[in-house]
Structures are given as C-alpha cells and as structure tokens.
Design a protein around this motif. Structure first.
Motif, short mmCIF file in Angstrom:
data_model
loop_
_atom_site.label_atom_id
_atom_site.label_comp_id
_atom_site.label_asym_id
_atom_site.label_seq_id
_atom_site.Cartn_x
_atom_site.Cartn_y
_atom_site.Cartn_z
N MET A 60 -1.30 35.91 48.82
CA MET A 60 -1.44 35.00 47.67
C MET A 60 -2.75 35.26 46.94
O MET A 60 -3.80 35.37 47.57
CB MET A 60 -1.40 33.54 48.13
N LYS A 61 -2.67 35.37 45.63
CA LYS A 61 -3.88 35.58 44.84
C LYS A 61 -4.66 34.27 44.75
O LYS A 61 -4.11 33.22 44.43
CB LYS A 61 -3.50 36.06 43.42
N ASN A 62 -5.95 34.35 45.07
CA ASN A 62 -6.78 33.16 45.11
C ASN A 62 -7.45 32.91 43.76
O ASN A 62 -8.65 32.62 43.68
CB ASN A 62 -7.84 33.31 46.21
N CYS A 63 -6.67 33.06 42.69
CA CYS A 63 -7.16 32.82 41.33
C CYS A 63 -6.16 31.95 40.59
O CYS A 63 -4.94 32.09 40.77
CB CYS A 63 -7.34 34.13 40.57
N ILE A 64 -6.66 31.07 39.75
CA ILE A 64 -5.81 30.21 38.93
C ILE A 64 -5.66 30.85 37.56
O ILE A 64 -6.64 31.28 36.94
CB ILE A 64 -6.45 28.81 38.78
N ILE A 65 -4.43 30.91 37.06
CA ILE A 65 -4.17 31.44 35.73
C ILE A 65 -4.07 30.27 34.75
O ILE A 65 -3.33 29.31 35.00
CB ILE A 65 -2.86 32.26 35.68
N VAL A 66 -4.79 30.35 33.64
CA VAL A 66 -4.71 29.33 32.59
C VAL A 66 -4.25 30.01 31.30
O VAL A 66 -4.89 30.97 30.84
CB VAL A 66 -6.07 28.63 32.37
N ILE A 67 -3.14 29.51 30.74
CA ILE A 67 -2.59 30.11 29.52
C ILE A 67 -2.43 29.04 28.45
O ILE A 67 -1.50 28.23 28.50
CB ILE A 67 -1.22 30.77 29.78
N PRO A 68 -3.30 29.00 27.44
CA PRO A 68 -3.07 28.11 26.29
C PRO A 68 -2.08 28.80 25.34
O PRO A 68 -2.21 29.99 25.07
CB PRO A 68 -4.46 27.99 25.66
N VAL A 69 -1.10 28.06 24.85
CA VAL A 69 -0.08 28.71 24.03
C VAL A 69 0.46 27.76 22.97
O VAL A 69 0.61 26.56 23.21
CB VAL A 69 1.06 29.27 24.91
N LEU A 70 0.73 28.31 21.81
CA LEU A 70 1.33 27.57 20.70
C LEU A 70 2.54 28.35 20.21
O LEU A 70 2.42 29.50 19.81
CB LEU A 70 0.31 27.39 19.57
N ASP A 71 3.71 27.72 20.30
CA ASP A 71 4.96 28.34 19.87
C ASP A 71 5.14 29.73 20.48
O ASP A 71 5.12 30.76 19.78
CB ASP A 71 5.02 28.44 18.34
N PRO A 72 5.35 29.80 21.80
CA PRO A 72 5.50 31.09 22.48
C PRO A 72 6.73 31.86 22.02
O PRO A 72 7.74 31.27 21.61
CB PRO A 72 5.63 30.68 23.95
N ASN A 73 6.65 33.21 22.12
CA ASN A 73 7.79 34.05 21.75
C ASN A 73 8.72 34.25 22.94
O ASN A 73 8.48 33.73 24.04
CB ASN A 73 7.30 35.39 21.18
N ASP A 74 9.76 35.05 22.74
CA ASP A 74 10.77 35.23 23.79
C ASP A 74 10.23 35.95 25.02
O ASP A 74 10.82 35.86 26.10
CB ASP A 74 11.96 36.02 23.22
N ALA A 75 9.13 36.67 24.87
CA ALA A 75 8.58 37.43 25.99
C ALA A 75 7.70 36.57 26.90
O ALA A 75 7.27 37.03 27.96
CB ALA A 75 7.77 38.62 25.46
N PHE A 76 7.47 35.32 26.50
CA PHE A 76 6.52 34.50 27.25
C PHE A 76 7.02 34.15 28.65
O PHE A 76 6.30 34.31 29.64
CB PHE A 76 6.22 33.21 26.47
N THR A 77 8.26 33.69 28.76
CA THR A 77 8.79 33.31 30.07
C THR A 77 8.84 34.50 31.04
O THR A 77 8.39 34.37 32.19
CB THR A 77 10.18 32.68 29.92
N PRO A 78 9.35 35.68 30.62
CA PRO A 78 9.31 36.83 31.52
C PRO A 78 7.89 37.21 31.95
O PRO A 78 7.67 37.65 33.09
CB PRO A 78 9.95 37.95 30.69
N TYR A 79 6.93 37.02 31.05
CA TYR A 79 5.54 37.33 31.37
C TYR A 79 5.02 36.41 32.48
O TYR A 79 4.39 36.87 33.45
CB TYR A 79 4.68 37.18 30.12
N VAL A 80 5.32 35.11 32.37
CA VAL A 80 4.89 34.15 33.39
C VAL A 80 5.55 34.49 34.73
O VAL A 80 4.91 34.45 35.79
CB VAL A 80 5.22 32.71 32.96
N LYS A 81 6.84 34.83 34.69
CA LYS A 81 7.55 35.17 35.93
C LYS A 81 6.99 36.45 36.55
O LYS A 81 6.98 36.60 37.78
CB LYS A 81 9.04 35.31 35.65
N GLN A 82 6.51 37.35 35.72
CA GLN A 82 5.89 38.57 36.25
C GLN A 82 4.60 38.24 36.98
O GLN A 82 4.29 38.83 38.02
CB GLN A 82 5.62 39.57 35.11
N LEU A 83 3.84 37.29 36.45
CA LEU A 83 2.63 36.83 37.14
C LEU A 83 2.98 36.22 38.49
O LEU A 83 2.28 36.44 39.49
CB LEU A 83 1.89 35.81 36.27
#
Length: 357
Positions: free
Chosen positions: A1-24
């Motif tokens: 497990m990675k011991n880092c927290i990811i913070v993503i501020p986003v406004l009106d995400p595009n279609d690639a956003f969900t796959p990107y989060v799942k890749q993380l």
C-alpha cells in the motif's frame, strides 16, 4: 500500500477522469480525496460512482470556490482524520489528466523518504507541445520569484506537488483561493525554510491546454500581486524612511555647513540614516518581513547593514559630486535607489528570515 494521500481538485471532469482515478487505485493508492469544486449537474453521476469506491472520498463544493480553496479544504479534512494524518504525505494532482501516474508514483517514492518537504513535479517548458502562453507565464514568474525571494525554481506553476504531512498545517490556512494559492505555497515554503526539491516529470498538455480553467488575465494578476505584495510593503516603508532620511540629510547639511564638503556629506548621511533607520527597523521587523526572530537577533545585523549602506551611499555621493558637480541631493536619490534593491534582498534572505524548520 502506498503511504501517500492523493488530492485531486476538479471542475467538470472529462471522460478520462474516472479511468485515471481507477489507475491510481490499481497502483495501490488507498486514500484518494477528490474535491468536486462546483461542477455542473451533468457531472454528478461521475462523482457519485467514484465516491462508492472504498479508496475514494469525494468532498463537494456547492459552487466553484477555486483551486486554492479546494486544496485547503482537502488538507483540513486530512488533518482532522487521525488515520490519514499519520501517512507520509500528500500528493496534489490536477484533474485534467496531465500528470502521468508514473510521475505520481515517483513523487510518492521521494516523499516517503523526506520530512519537512515540498516536492515539485517539474516540467520541461522548451518542448514543442508546450503552449506559448504557458511557456511565457512560467518564464516571467520564475524569474520574478528568484529576484524577489532568492530561490531559483524551474516550474513555479506545477500542480503536481508532494507535501510531507508534518508541514501540511503550514499550507492549510494561507492566502489564495484560486491559482495564486500555489504561488503562495512556494512563498511560505521559502519563508519557513522548508526543503524544496524539484522532481522531473513528463511535460503533458492535452489539446493545447484548452480544458484548463486558468484565466490568463484574472489569475495572472492575482499571482503577480501576491508575488509583489511583500515587496510593495517593503517599498512603502522604505519610501517613508527615504523621505525621513532625505529631510534630515538636508537639515544636517544646513547645520554642518561649517565643515569641509567631504565631511559634511558623510556626516549628514550617517546622522540622517540613524534617524530613519529606527523607523525602518521597527516596521520592517514586524510588518514587512513578519520575522519570528527576537529583536536582539536582528538588531546588530540590521544596523551593520545600515552602517555599510550609509558609508557606501556617502562615499558614492561625494565621489559623484566631485566628478559631475550635480547637486548632492539628486545624486543621493540615484545612489540610494540602487542600494534599495540590494538592501531588500539582504534583509529578506539574511537578516529577518526565520528558520522554523
């Protein structure tokens, strides 16, 4: 497990956003905080589905409040969660997909080894895919930052940053609601003596950066006002001190008219500077540089600078007067203008700088 927290501020995400989060998530990031910064109703379903994932927490702004506010709210959330606050650090990632997951991993690896750190994912602005506006903006900002704060950085506008958990409180309640907040993070890091490290990352611009919510006029003005804020304070105090100094200089020239020209100018310079410096020191210590040092820690070095500056000013004015015959007061304005810039850098970077970390 990675011991880092990811913070993503986003406004009106595009279609690639969900796959990107799942890749993380596939890369074993177990704590991902997404801040929906007032996205349109059409995007609600994206956030609802992401919030169902056990690794993801979605914070929502009812209206767009700006990237700075989104980051600060996420940091505050982390600090109020006892489990999250024990992790090594936080990595901020832009929501437009321009930060490769491999680079996020690189920052996480660096962050796990360092405390009291701010890591910056640095892009290479000479590549052909970089929009000219981004290249120009970064060039101007990094040169100004180095001039005003004495720290050379190659990418002052990067959104991919790693912040060690122990210094997260330093960035949670500072000025800046939009993109100027990220600039203020750098100023605070320099002011507090935090470790700043640049980590090379891929330079990615999607569709010529057309999905960016950065307003070239409004946000640029906010950034430059913030950069110059401390300098403007210094300039206003210095200008007031200059008026005091030049007035007393003229007065002492009149009083010391019985002396030879050389002694008259140098003596008047030193006496006038002694008066104006009392005002300058007290205001600069508390208001301009907001130094945490005690008065006795800065008084000797400050007056050492004043003495050297007064001597250089007096000798220079005398030498230029002998060379040109121009009125002494006019020459003093010219000489002190040059010394003004040099004095600012010395006071900010040496005399009043607080090393808190």
């Amino acid at each position: 497990m990675k011991n880092c927290i990811i913070v993503i501020p986003v406004l009106d995400p595009n279609d690639a956003f969900t796959p990107y989060v799942k890749q993380l998530i596939c890369e074993d990031f177990k704590s991902i905080i997404i801040v929906n910064d007032g996205s349109s109703n059409e995007k609600t379903q994206i956030f609802e589905k992401l919030d169902e994932l056990p690794e993801v927490t979605v914070l929502t702004h009812a209206v767009n409040m700006g990237k700075g506010r989104a980051l600060k709210n996420a940091f505050n959330y982390i600090l109020n969660d006892s489990d999250l606050a024990t992790q090594h650090g936080v990595i901020t990632v832009d929501g437009d997909g321009q930060h490769k997951v491999s680079d996020v991993l690189k920052l996480c690896s660096e962050l796990e080894e360092k405390s009291s750190s701010l890591l910056l994912g640095v892009r290479h602005f000479q590549e052909e895919n970089v929009p000219w506006t981004s290249r120009m903006g970064n060039t101007i900002t990094r040169h100004l930052f180095r001039l005003l704060y004495g720290k050379g950085l190659n990418d002052t506008q990067t959104g991919l940053r790693g912040i060690s958990t122990d210094v997260l409180p330093d960035f949670t309640a500072i000025e800046g609601e939009r993109y100027s907040y990220e600039t203020n993070m750098l100023i605070v890091a320099v002011h507090k003596g935090l470790r700043l490290k640049e980590v090379p990352i891929a330079t990615v611009y999607i569709k010529d950066n057309e999905e960016s919510h950065f307003n070239p006029v409004k946000d640029s003005i906010e950034i430059y006002v913030l950069l110059f804020k401390n300098f403007f304070k210094f300039m206003s105090v210095s200008f007031t001190s200059f008026l005091i100094d030049i007035s007393f200089f003229q007065l002492f020239l009149f009083i010391l008219g019985f002396m030879t020209v050389g002694r008259e100018i140098i003596t008047a310079t030193i006496l006038a500077r002694a008066v104006s410096s009392l005002f300058n020191f007290s205001i600069s210590h508390k208001w301009v540089f907001e130094s945490k040092k005690r008065w006795n820690q800065t008084l000797f070095s400050y007056y050492g600078l004043v003495a050297v500056q007064a001597l250089i000013s007096g000798v220079s004015v005398y030498w230029l007067f002998q060379l040109t015959g121009i009125k002494e007061v006019i020459l003093k304005v010219f000489v002190d203008a040059i010394l003004f810039m040099i004095s600012y850098r010395i006071q900010k970077l040496l005399i009043f700088k607080s090393h808190e970390k």
